[in-house]
Design a protein around this motif. Structure first.
Motif, PDB file in Angstrom:
ATOM      1  N   SER A   1       0.787  -1.234   0.021  1.00 37.24           N
ATOM      2  CA  SER A   1       0.093   0.068  -0.059  1.00 37.24           C
ATOM      3  C   SER A   1       0.931   1.127  -0.058  1.00 37.24           C
ATOM      4  CB  SER A   1      -0.931   0.161   1.425  1.00 37.24           C
ATOM      5  OG  SER A   1      -1.755  -0.903   1.350  1.00 37.24           O
ATOM      6  N   MET A   2       0.457   2.267  -0.828  1.00 37.63           N
ATOM      7  CA  MET A   2       1.100   3.678  -0.670  1.00 37.63           C
ATOM      8  C   MET A   2       0.249   4.454   0.279  1.00 37.63           C
ATOM      9  SD  MET A   2       4.242   3.344  -2.443  1.00 37.63           S
ATOM     10  CE  MET A   2       4.366   1.589  -2.397  1.00 37.63           C
ATOM     11  N   ILE A   3       0.959   5.150   1.026  1.00 42.41           N
ATOM     12  CA  ILE A   3       0.173   6.027   2.133  1.00 42.41           C
ATOM     13  C   ILE A   3       0.963   7.395   1.789  1.00 42.41           C
ATOM     14  CG2 ILE A   3      -0.538   6.903   4.085  1.00 42.41           C
ATOM     15  CD1 ILE A   3      -0.667   3.794   4.765  1.00 42.41           C
ATOM     16  N   ALA A   4       0.145   8.402   1.382  1.00 50.34           N
ATOM     17  CA  ALA A   4       0.598   9.831   1.180  1.00 50.34           C
ATOM     18  C   ALA A   4       0.103  10.690   2.492  1.00 50.34           C
ATOM     19  CB  ALA A   4       0.149  10.432  -0.317  1.00 50.34           C
ATOM     20  N   VAL A   5       1.126  11.301   3.206  1.00 50.57           N
ATOM     21  CA  VAL A   5       0.820  12.154   3.994  1.00 50.57           C
ATOM     22  C   VAL A   5       1.191  13.382   3.459  1.00 50.57           C
ATOM     23  CG1 VAL A   5       1.446  12.880   6.362  1.00 50.57           C
ATOM     24  CG2 VAL A   5       1.533  10.510   5.821  1.00 50.57           C
TER      25      VAL A   5
ATOM     26  N   ILE B   1       7.416  -0.526   7.895  1.00 46.92           N
ATOM     27  CA  ILE B   1       7.489   0.521   6.806  1.00 46.92           C
ATOM     28  C   ILE B   1       8.301  -0.091   5.552  1.00 46.92           C
ATOM     29  CG2 ILE B   1       8.129   2.726   5.646  1.00 46.92           C
ATOM     30  CD1 ILE B   1       7.693   3.833   8.694  1.00 46.92           C
ATOM     31  N   ARG B   2       7.950  -0.322   4.377  1.00 40.80           N
ATOM     32  CA  ARG B   2       8.730  -1.035   3.505  1.00 40.80           C
ATOM     33  C   ARG B   2       9.269  -0.114   2.536  1.00 40.80           C
ATOM     34  NH1 ARG B   2       7.194  -6.571   3.760  1.00 40.80           N
ATOM     35  NH2 ARG B   2       9.021  -6.582   2.576  1.00 40.80           N
ATOM     36  N   MET B   3       8.815   1.120   2.454  1.00 40.45           N
ATOM     37  CA  MET B   3       9.676   2.101   1.683  1.00 40.45           C
ATOM     38  C   MET B   3       9.242   3.493   1.870  1.00 40.45           C
ATOM     39  SD  MET B   3       8.109   3.186  -2.012  1.00 40.45           S
ATOM     40  CE  MET B   3       7.616   4.646  -1.578  1.00 40.45           C
ATOM     41  N   ILE B   4      10.195   4.492   1.845  1.00 38.26           N
ATOM     42  CA  ILE B   4       9.853   5.891   2.177  1.00 38.26           C
ATOM     43  C   ILE B   4      10.270   6.828   0.857  1.00 38.26           C
ATOM     44  CG2 ILE B   4      10.427   7.750   3.468  1.00 38.26           C
ATOM     45  CD1 ILE B   4      11.624   5.649   5.512  1.00 38.26           C
ATOM     46  N   ASP B   5       9.414   7.736   0.434  1.00 37.25           N
ATOM     47  CA  ASP B   5       9.566   8.576  -0.556  1.00 37.25           C
ATOM     48  C   ASP B   5       9.166   9.863  -0.438  1.00 37.25           C
ATOM     49  OD1 ASP B   5      10.329   9.517  -3.180  1.00 37.25           O
ATOM     50  OD2 ASP B   5       8.760   8.265  -4.166  1.00 37.25           O
ATOM     51  N   GLN B   6      10.003  10.644  -0.178  1.00 29.89           N
ATOM     52  CA  GLN B   6       9.827  12.168   0.246  1.00 29.89           C
ATOM     53  C   GLN B   6       9.644  12.966  -1.258  1.00 29.89           C
ATOM     54  OE1 GLN B   6      11.487  14.650   3.273  1.00 29.89           O
ATOM     55  NE2 GLN B   6       9.866  16.080   2.820  1.00 29.89           N
ATOM     56  N   GLY B   7       8.610  13.116  -1.596  1.00 31.50           N
ATOM     57  CA  GLY B   7       8.361  13.714  -2.941  1.00 31.50           C
ATOM     58  C   GLY B   7       9.206  15.154  -2.892  1.00 31.50           C
ATOM     59  N   SER B   8       9.909  15.621  -3.977  1.00 30.95           N
ATOM     60  CA  SER B   8      10.732  16.653  -3.931  1.00 30.95           C
ATOM     61  C   SER B   8       9.950  17.931  -3.993  1.00 30.95           C
ATOM     62  CB  SER B   8      11.549  16.825  -5.434  1.00 30.95           C
ATOM     63  OG  SER B   8      10.408  16.347  -6.571  1.00 30.95           O
ATOM     64  N   SER B   9       8.681  18.131  -4.054  1.00 27.37           N
ATOM     65  CA  SER B   9       7.826  18.979  -3.791  1.00 27.37           C
ATOM     66  C   SER B   9       7.861  19.453  -2.120  1.00 27.37           C
ATOM     67  CB  SER B   9       6.490  18.840  -4.133  1.00 27.37           C
ATOM     68  OG  SER B   9       5.827  17.924  -3.615  1.00 27.37           O
ATOM     69  N   GLU B  10       8.309  18.548  -1.295  1.00 25.06           N
ATOM     70  CA  GLU B  10       8.494  18.619   0.011  1.00 25.06           C
ATOM     71  C   GLU B  10       7.128  18.963   0.360  1.00 25.06           C
ATOM     72  OE1 GLU B  10      11.076  20.920   2.221  1.00 25.06           O
ATOM     73  OE2 GLU B  10      12.673  20.957   0.726  1.00 25.06           O
ATOM     74  N   LEU B  11       6.164  18.398  -0.292  1.00 27.17           N
ATOM     75  CA  LEU B  11       4.586  18.535   0.202  1.00 27.17           C
ATOM     76  C   LEU B  11       3.964  17.116   0.454  1.00 27.17           C
ATOM     77  CD1 LEU B  11       2.114  20.438  -0.512  1.00 27.17           C
ATOM     78  CD2 LEU B  11       2.133  19.342  -2.600  1.00 27.17           C
ATOM     79  N   ASN B  12       4.961  16.165   0.336  1.00 23.09           N
ATOM     80  CA  ASN B  12       4.485  15.033   1.188  1.00 23.09           C
ATOM     81  C   ASN B  12       5.343  14.069   1.502  1.00 23.09           C
ATOM     82  OD1 ASN B  12       5.447  14.227  -1.611  1.00 23.09           O
ATOM     83  ND2 ASN B  12       3.665  13.342  -2.366  1.00 23.09           N
TER      84      ASN B  12
END
Ligand code: ASP
Length: 438
Positions: free
Chosen positions: A373-377, A403-414
């Protein structure tokens, strides 16, 4: 000046239409252009008029039930001077003459707008005059903007049916289901409205899906960028395509509740205007949380990957060859993971991709993880507050979510976290609890 759009539940029966009329009449000067849906469900087990119309396309015997619904509205609103029999006859004759399902489906909005126009004593303008589709049946934004802005300049106030328009050969074309939201946005843009009010049956956009967190709070202010991130991850109140016409014209959308007009609703504001201070900023750290299940992670490990020119390109080419689009791509020094949507991906396809990746990239190790599952905060304020990421991860760890994966969007928004599908609900609840009070 405002454009207001009322959804199916707002137009469902005479009582709800009276509420709609009251809202419109509260500010006659500004509430100038009103877009409506076809009557929706009166209660859970009811059938929407649009669904009845699709059914009538297959079996004309359904048509009297549609006439009955509209006649009940006319009676309930005491519209003694309005008789739609002639309209029904035209529609039936057109069906017999081979009219399309789209034409028939559009008649729900058409008749619903006729009734509201008669009730309010306001001009009715057919959407066929305003909203244009090209010869391939695709929405034509340029022609629409020209036709709609010209025509609406001549009108002081009008009721306009949502959901449809006309193509170059004169045929009625509809948007996809729920498309009256799009019509409202198009009209708001055509008249350069100050605001597009979208009246529905909920108090606004919730911080997270109420099916996972019942009574989740309502988001008061949301930027277009935040909305995009949340909608991409499955959150929905508005039709996703309805955002673009107003977003391009910097017009805010205000989601409001016909059944609770006192509620503040959710204001969706152009991101730049929000940062320029033209709208009150939300004080929330996390504006919203959304997610989806069923992703797949393909991970390639290779020593010295960082100095191998073209490695990522070769991975992407293999996926392109198989028609697979990429959702996220977190990387390490010697690892590259590609997250793809699991829908429509079967064992055979995964096997073929593996074979091609092995020959194109020769990784030391290749792993496939399914049911992720991907969860966006999401929230503009997250990047300004120290410790947000730490709180997010410790909330998940306290809830025993791996947590299997972390991805901080480059927009620093999520911040996007990948968890196992089994942990999805637990994770959303834990994140909501952690951030609900700030
Ligand atoms: N009546 C159409 C539907 O049910 C369009 C709309 O209501 O937005 O999908």
């Amino acid at each position: 000046m405002k454009v207001l759009k009322f959804g199916g539940t707002s137009m469902a029966n005479a009582e709800t239409i009276k509420k709609v009329a009251k809202i419109i009449n509260q500010d006659e000067k500004n509430n100038r252009f009103i877009v409506v849906s076809a009557p929706g469900k009166r209660e859970k087990s009811d059938t929407k008029v649009t669904d009845l119309l699709y059914a009538a396309y297959k079996d004309i015997h359904v048509f009297p039930a549609i006439e009955k619904r509209f006649n009940e509205l006319i009676a309930g609103l005491d519209l003694t001077l309005l008789n739609l029999s002639e309209e029904y006859n035209i529609i039936k004759a057109n069906i017999e003459g081979g009219a399309s399902a789209e034409y028939l489906a559009s008649r729900g909005e058409y008749l619903s707008a006729k009734i509201l126009a008669a009730y309010l004593g306001i001009e009715f303008i057919d959407a066929a005059e305003l909203i244009k589709f090209d010869a391939d049946g695709k929405f034509d934004a340029v022609q629409t903007q020209a036709a709609a802005s010209k025509r609406l300049k001549k009108s002081v106030r009008a009721i306009i049916p949502g959901f449809y328009g006309k193509d170059t050969s004169g045929e009625i074309k509809t948007f996809s289901r729920g498309g009256s939201d799009i019509s409202g946005a198009i009209i708001a843009r055509a008249v350069s409205a100050d605001i597009y009010e979208n009246w529905t049956d909920v108090d606004g956009f919730m911080v997270c899906d109420p099916r996972t967190v019942p009574n989740a709070e309502i988001i008061d202010v949301l930027t277009y960028k935040e909305l995009r991130e949340l909608s991409y991850m499955g959150a929905s109140v508005l039709h996703s395509e309805s955002i673009f016409p107003v977003r391009e014209a910097d017009i805010p959308i205000h989601i409001r509740n016909t059944f609770n007009p006192a509620a503040k609703g959710t204001l969706i504001v152009p991101t730049k205007k929000y940062f320029d201070g033209l709208y009150a900023r939300s004080s929330r750290t996390v504006t919203g949380i959304a997610g989806e299940k069923g992703f797949i992670a393909l991970t390639l490990e290779k020593s010295m990957m960082n100095v191998e020119v073209g490695f990522a390109k070769r991975v992407l080419e293999v996926l392109e060859k198989h028609g697979i689009s990429i959702e996220h791509m977190p990387t390490g020094i010697d690892t590259l993971t590609v997250i793809i949507d699991g829908e429509g991906i079967d064992k055979q396809l995964l096997f073929d991709v593996k074979k091609d990746l092995n020959s194109a990239c020769s990784p030391n190790r290749y792993t496939v993880e399914q049911n992720l599952s991907m969860i966006a905060v999401v929230g503009h304020n997250m990047s300004r507050k120290t410790g947000t990421a730490a709180r997010l991860f410790s909330a998940l760890s306290k809830a025993s979510v791996n947590i299997r994966m972390i991805d901080q969007g480059s927009s620093e928004l999520n911040i996007i976290v990948g968890v196992e599908d089994n942990d999805y609900e637990t994770a959303i609840r834990a994140l909501y609890e952690e951030f609900k009070n700030d």
